[in-house]
Design an enzyme around this catalytic site. Structure first.
Site, short mmCIF file in Angstrom:
data_model
loop_
_atom_site.label_atom_id
_atom_site.label_comp_id
_atom_site.label_asym_id
_atom_site.label_seq_id
_atom_site.Cartn_x
_atom_site.Cartn_y
_atom_site.Cartn_z
N GLU A 116 -13.60 34.08 20.26
CA GLU A 116 -13.59 32.75 19.47
C GLU A 116 -14.58 33.07 18.31
OE1 GLU A 116 -11.02 31.08 19.79
OE2 GLU A 116 -10.68 30.79 22.00
N HIS A 140 -18.60 25.99 22.67
CA HIS A 140 -17.22 25.80 23.09
C HIS A 140 -17.03 25.69 24.69
CE1 HIS A 140 -12.96 25.99 24.18
NE2 HIS A 140 -13.04 27.44 24.47
N HIS A 142 -15.20 24.34 28.64
CA HIS A 142 -14.15 23.78 29.19
C HIS A 142 -14.49 22.65 29.93
CE1 HIS A 142 -12.06 28.18 28.87
NE2 HIS A 142 -12.14 27.50 27.75
N GLU A 170 -23.74 4.10 24.60
CA GLU A 170 -24.54 5.23 23.84
C GLU A 170 -23.46 5.99 22.74
OE1 GLU A 170 -24.82 8.43 27.31
OE2 GLU A 170 -26.29 8.65 25.66
N HIS A 211 -7.48 22.70 26.62
CA HIS A 211 -8.25 23.74 26.60
C HIS A 211 -9.79 23.26 26.75
CE1 HIS A 211 -8.97 27.92 24.78
NE2 HIS A 211 -10.10 27.30 25.13
O1 2HA Z 1 -12.35 32.98 27.25
O2 2HA Z 1 -12.89 29.96 26.28
O3 2HA Z 1 -11.16 29.98 24.32
C1 2HA Z 1 -13.36 32.31 26.39
C2 2HA Z 1 -12.50 31.02 25.90
C3 2HA Z 1 -11.71 31.16 24.92
ZN ZN Z 2 -11.75 28.56 25.66
#
Ligand code: 2HA
Ligand code: ZN
Length: 277
Positions: A116, A140, A142, A170, A211
Site C-alpha cells: 500500500e 492501515h 484490519h 469522546e 477491508h
Molecule cells: O496485506 O493490508 O491492504 C497488507 C494489506 C493490504
Molecule cells: Zn489491508
C-alpha cells in the site's frame, strides 16, 4: 547506539506490536509508515546504505521529494516486527522528483515496502500539506468491528461518522472532522490511493469498505489512539445492533452541539442531521 534503540524506531515497533495484540493484523494484514524528522534522520544516517537502486513508487508525490520514511514490508507480518525489525521493516528515501524510492536500511532478507505504499505516500503528501507538516504517521489496520459495519451501514461519511460519534462521548472530540468512506476497491494500487488521499484533505480517518481503516496523525500515540477509538466505538455499535436493531436512547444532535461548545471543537452540521434512533 543501536538503530533499534532510537526513539522513533522504538515507537514504530511498539505501535506495530500493539496493533497485532489487538487482533487487527492477521497474517500480513495492515501496514504502517512514518515520515522521519530531519534530526532523526541524522541520528540514524550512519546505518544507511546508499547503494541500492531507486525504484518506481507507482505514483507521483512531488510534495514528499527528499523525505525519509520508516515503513513495514510487503508480505511481512506485524506479529514479527518486534522479533525482527530489520527483516520486517525498512527505511526508504524518496527521490527529488517524488516518483522513486530506494531502501537505505532494513528488509535485510529481501522484499519491498508495503503493497500500500502508493496510498500511504499520497496520504502523507496531502496530510503534510494540510497540517503544515504536523502529521507524520499513516496507519492501515484490519479493525474487525469496523469492517463488520461496512456490511450493514450505508457507505457514507455521514452514516459512519454519526453512528461512531453516538457510541462514545469522546468520539466527536477525538475525530471532530469525522471519518471518510471509500467504497470497495482493489487494494494496492494508485486508484484506491487517489480516492483515499482525496478524503484525507478533510478527514484524519478513512474506512475502506470490507477491508479496513486508514488513520493519519502527528505521532504514534495520536494515530494509534485514533484507530483504537474508532474501532472501540465500532465494537460498541456491533454489540448494540446485536442486541436490538434500534437504540432506546442515544446522544442527540443538540447534545453534540453542547459538547462541541464546551470542548471547543467544531462539528460539521452535515453530521448532525435528524434521524431515527
Ligand atoms: O496485506 O493490508 O491492504 C497488507 C494489506 C493490504
Ligand atoms: Zn489491508
Amino acid at each position: 547506539m543501536n538503530i533499534l534503540e532510537t526513539g522513533f524506531v522504538k515507537g514504530f515497533i511498539r505501535m506495530a506490536d500493539d496493533g497485532w495484540k489487538l487482533g487487527w493484523h492477521e497474517r500480513n494484514g495492515g501496514n504502517l509508515t512514518y515520515r522521519i524528522k530531519p534530526a532523526e534522520v541524522e541520528e540514524v544516517q550512519r546505518f544507511f546504505d546508499y547503494e541500492k537502486p531507486f525504484q518506481p513508487i507507482g505514483t507521483s508525490v512531488p510534495g514528499l521529494a527528499g523525505e525519509y520514511f520508516m515503513v513495514t514490508g510487503s508480505g511481512k507480518y506485524f506479529r514479527n516486527v518486534i522479533l525482527d525489525p530489520a527483516d520486517t521493516t525498512a527505511i526508504i528515501e524518496i527521490d527529488e522528483k517524488g516518483e522513486n524510492y530506494r531502501i537505505l536500511w532494513g528488509l535485510v532478507n529481501g522484499g519491498r515496502p508495503t503493497s500500500e505504499l502508493p496510498s500511504h505516500l499520497m496520504n502523507h503528501e496531502v496530510k503534510k500539506r494540510v497540517t503544515d507538516g504536523a502529521h507524520r504517521v499513516i496507519y492501515h489496520c484490519h479493525a474487525t468491528n469496523l469492517i463488520a459495519l461496512t456490511f450493514v451501514l450505508p457507505l457514507t461519511a455521514e452514516a459512519f461518522t454519526r453512528e461512531l460519534w453516538e457510541m462514545a462521548t469522546e468520539c466527536p472530540v477525538v475525530f471532530p472532522s469525522g471519518v471518510g468512506v471509500v467504497p470497495w476497491m482493489v487494494p494496492g494500487g494508485r486508484a484506491i490511493a487517489v480516492e483515499t488521499s482525496k478524503l484525507m484533505e478533510e478527514y484524519d480517518a478513512a474506512i475502506w469498505a470490507h477491508h479496513g481503516l486508514f488513520c493519519s496523525g502527528e505521532d504514534f500515540d495520536l494515530t494509534f489512539g485514533l484507530a483504537h477509538t474508532i474501532e472501540k466505538s465500532a465494537e460498541i455499535l456491533v454489540k448494540v445492533r446485536s442486541m436490538q436493531p434500534y437504540k432506546l436512547q442515544t446522544i442527540r444532535p443538540d447534545e453534540f452541539r453542547s459538547l462541541a461548545k464546551d470542548f471547543k471543537v467544531t462539528l460539521p452540521e452535515k453530521f448532525l442531521y435528524e434521524k431515527k434512533l
